[in-house]
Design a protein around this motif. Sequence first.
Motif, PDB file in Angstrom:
ATOM      1  N   ILE A 105       0.856  -1.183   0.000  1.00 60.58           N
ATOM      2  CA  ILE A 105       0.000   0.000   0.000  1.00 60.58           C
ATOM      3  C   ILE A 105       0.894   1.235   0.000  1.00 60.58           C
ATOM      4  O   ILE A 105       1.572   1.527   0.990  1.00 60.58           O
ATOM      5  CB  ILE A 105      -0.933   0.013   1.220  1.00 60.58           C
ATOM      6  CG1 ILE A 105      -1.678  -1.326   1.340  1.00 60.58           C
ATOM      7  CG2 ILE A 105      -1.923   1.165   1.113  1.00 60.58           C
ATOM      8  CD1 ILE A 105      -2.504  -1.456   2.601  1.00 60.58           C
ATOM      9  N   GLU A 106       0.886   1.948  -1.104  1.00 56.93           N
ATOM     10  CA  GLU A 106       1.775   3.099  -1.243  1.00 56.93           C
ATOM     11  C   GLU A 106       1.483   4.153  -0.176  1.00 56.93           C
ATOM     12  O   GLU A 106       0.334   4.548   0.036  1.00 56.93           O
ATOM     13  CB  GLU A 106       1.620   3.710  -2.633  1.00 56.93           C
ATOM     14  CG  GLU A 106       2.593   4.840  -2.905  1.00 56.93           C
ATOM     15  CD  GLU A 106       2.498   5.365  -4.323  1.00 56.93           C
ATOM     16  OE1 GLU A 106       3.204   6.346  -4.630  1.00 56.93           O
ATOM     17  OE2 GLU A 106       1.714   4.799  -5.115  1.00 56.93           O
ATOM     18  N   GLY A 107       2.530   4.570   0.525  1.00 57.11           N
ATOM     19  CA  GLY A 107       2.403   5.617   1.529  1.00 57.11           C
ATOM     20  C   GLY A 107       1.979   5.132   2.898  1.00 57.11           C
ATOM     21  O   GLY A 107       1.948   5.923   3.846  1.00 57.11           O
ATOM     22  N   VAL A 108       1.657   3.841   3.033  1.00 55.56           N
ATOM     23  CA  VAL A 108       1.188   3.287   4.305  1.00 55.56           C
ATOM     24  C   VAL A 108       2.232   2.308   4.839  1.00 55.56           C
ATOM     25  O   VAL A 108       2.755   1.478   4.101  1.00 55.56           O
ATOM     26  CB  VAL A 108      -0.171   2.569   4.138  1.00 55.56           C
ATOM     27  CG1 VAL A 108      -0.618   1.942   5.452  1.00 55.56           C
ATOM     28  CG2 VAL A 108      -1.230   3.555   3.638  1.00 55.56           C
ATOM     29  N   GLN A 109       2.522   2.418   6.117  1.00 54.23           N
ATOM     30  CA  GLN A 109       3.516   1.549   6.753  1.00 54.23           C
ATOM     31  C   GLN A 109       2.811   0.352   7.376  1.00 54.23           C
ATOM     32  O   GLN A 109       1.967   0.507   8.261  1.00 54.23           O
ATOM     33  CB  GLN A 109       4.287   2.326   7.811  1.00 54.23           C
ATOM     34  CG  GLN A 109       5.013   3.549   7.258  1.00 54.23           C
ATOM     35  CD  GLN A 109       5.447   4.516   8.342  1.00 54.23           C
ATOM     36  OE1 GLN A 109       5.449   4.188   9.517  1.00 54.23           O
ATOM     37  NE2 GLN A 109       5.800   5.734   7.942  1.00 54.23           N
ATOM     38  N   VAL A 110       3.166  -0.843   6.915  1.00 54.30           N
ATOM     39  CA  VAL A 110       2.538  -2.075   7.380  1.00 54.30           C
ATOM     40  C   VAL A 110       3.619  -3.050   7.808  1.00 54.30           C
ATOM     41  O   VAL A 110       4.592  -3.274   7.079  1.00 54.30           O
ATOM     42  CB  VAL A 110       1.670  -2.720   6.272  1.00 54.30           C
ATOM     43  CG1 VAL A 110       1.066  -4.028   6.763  1.00 54.30           C
ATOM     44  CG2 VAL A 110       0.579  -1.763   5.810  1.00 54.30           C
ATOM     45  N   GLY A 111       3.477  -3.622   8.990  1.00 57.74           N
ATOM     46  CA  GLY A 111       4.459  -4.593   9.466  1.00 57.74           C
ATOM     47  C   GLY A 111       3.924  -5.406  10.617  1.00 57.74           C
ATOM     48  O   GLY A 111       2.871  -5.102  11.194  1.00 57.74           O
ATOM     49  N   SER A 112       4.651  -6.452  10.960  1.00 52.93           N
ATOM     50  CA  SER A 112       4.239  -7.302  12.064  1.00 52.93           C
ATOM     51  C   SER A 112       4.506  -6.606  13.393  1.00 52.93           C
ATOM     52  O   SER A 112       5.486  -5.871  13.547  1.00 52.93           O
ATOM     53  CB  SER A 112       5.002  -8.624  12.017  1.00 52.93           C
ATOM     54  OG  SER A 112       4.774  -9.368  13.184  1.00 52.93           O
TER      55      SER A 112
END
Length: 421
Positions: A102-109
């Motif tokens: 997702i461009e511009g969105v920070q996603v992680g565990s």
Amino acid sequence: MNTLTTQDTFDVLLESAPQNFSVLRAAGKELYQAAGLPAAKAEEYKFTAITKKLEKSISDFRAAAPISISQNQITESTFKGFDGYILVFSNGKFLPELSSQIEGVQVGSLEENNEGIGTIAKAEKDAFAALNQATFSGGISITVPKKIQVDKPILLLSFNQSNEGQVITPRFWIEVGDFAEVTFIDQSVGLGDSSYFINKVVEAKGGINSQINYYRLQHEGDQVIEVSNIETDVQADARFTSVNISLSGDMVRNNLSLNLLGSNCEGNMYGIYLLNGKTHVDNHTNVDHTIPHAESNELYKGIFDGQSRGVFNGKIFVRQDAQKTNAFQQNNNVLLSQDAIVNTKPQLEIWADDVKCSHGCTVGQLDEEALFYLQARGIDKTLAKGLLLYAFVGEVLEKIEDESFKNHVVGLITNRLGSKF
């Protein structure tokens, strides 16, 4: 400390919990063990015997391991017309390799670290929130930076399966920056027909002038037991809207809390529970007005058939400083069977003196005059009944802004009601 069988069996889950976030987990474990699971006469679980249900239905209190998920399963489980991003989970574990970028969105565990965990959904408020804090694994952190407007909805697609009646502990941390906008669709897919226990916590933090929509569909197997704690902080000029659709499950408890922390903010809580068989759904909601010039709207509607049972307990708190508050709460229910039961308790606690607040509830049966009117014009009785019931819940469906999700839910509801034409 309560001496309950199920609490002892959860020790297996506690002892096998991951070792990261050690301080946080230790606090959760201590709070859980001090409070214990809800006793039969516990006020907050008065009509929902969740402890007894767990003792009867769950045979293995270990954490369920992730299962293999294919791209075909993801495609088949994505509802028709959906155009957005997909984040995939397997028994609560985030699967980045199968998820969208997702461009511009920070996603992680969450395993990577997030200092915010436990600051919104506080473990001392609910024993199951404390248990989740002590035992969660593989959760997700989603950060939408300041001024980012996510152009498409984000589908949180969770696949759940346990052949041994095990425990699944999803944990979501969502942070939306100032002036940012995002829509989430939280959907779970049950694989197989065995029983398992989902103990879920979602924390959402909305910044100044942020806009968050959080749509949730509960439509898993009839053997599933679920407790969810969803809590949100809403800042000045921001809006948070929740729409929760409950269609199936064995016993489901939804705890939803909104903390309105800034002036001119808005919190909206809408829900439909359409139940049959022996499904039991308990919606406990809480809105906390702490600042002047804030607004909350709440509307839950239930339809009950068979031996289903529903509970609604909604609380609105207006603190002393929260002058000029507008707060609306309503719960309406229709019973289609003599064996169906609903317990409803809307509540207001107001310490301010310059407010506009209202609350109420209704419990009744289908309008026989309206049914006769439709039949007199040549409409089949089953279809006429379905049309009336669809009209009853339609006010909540209109709160869903994403058309593809709305169409999907409408299809599920009309099929259940027999009103499709």
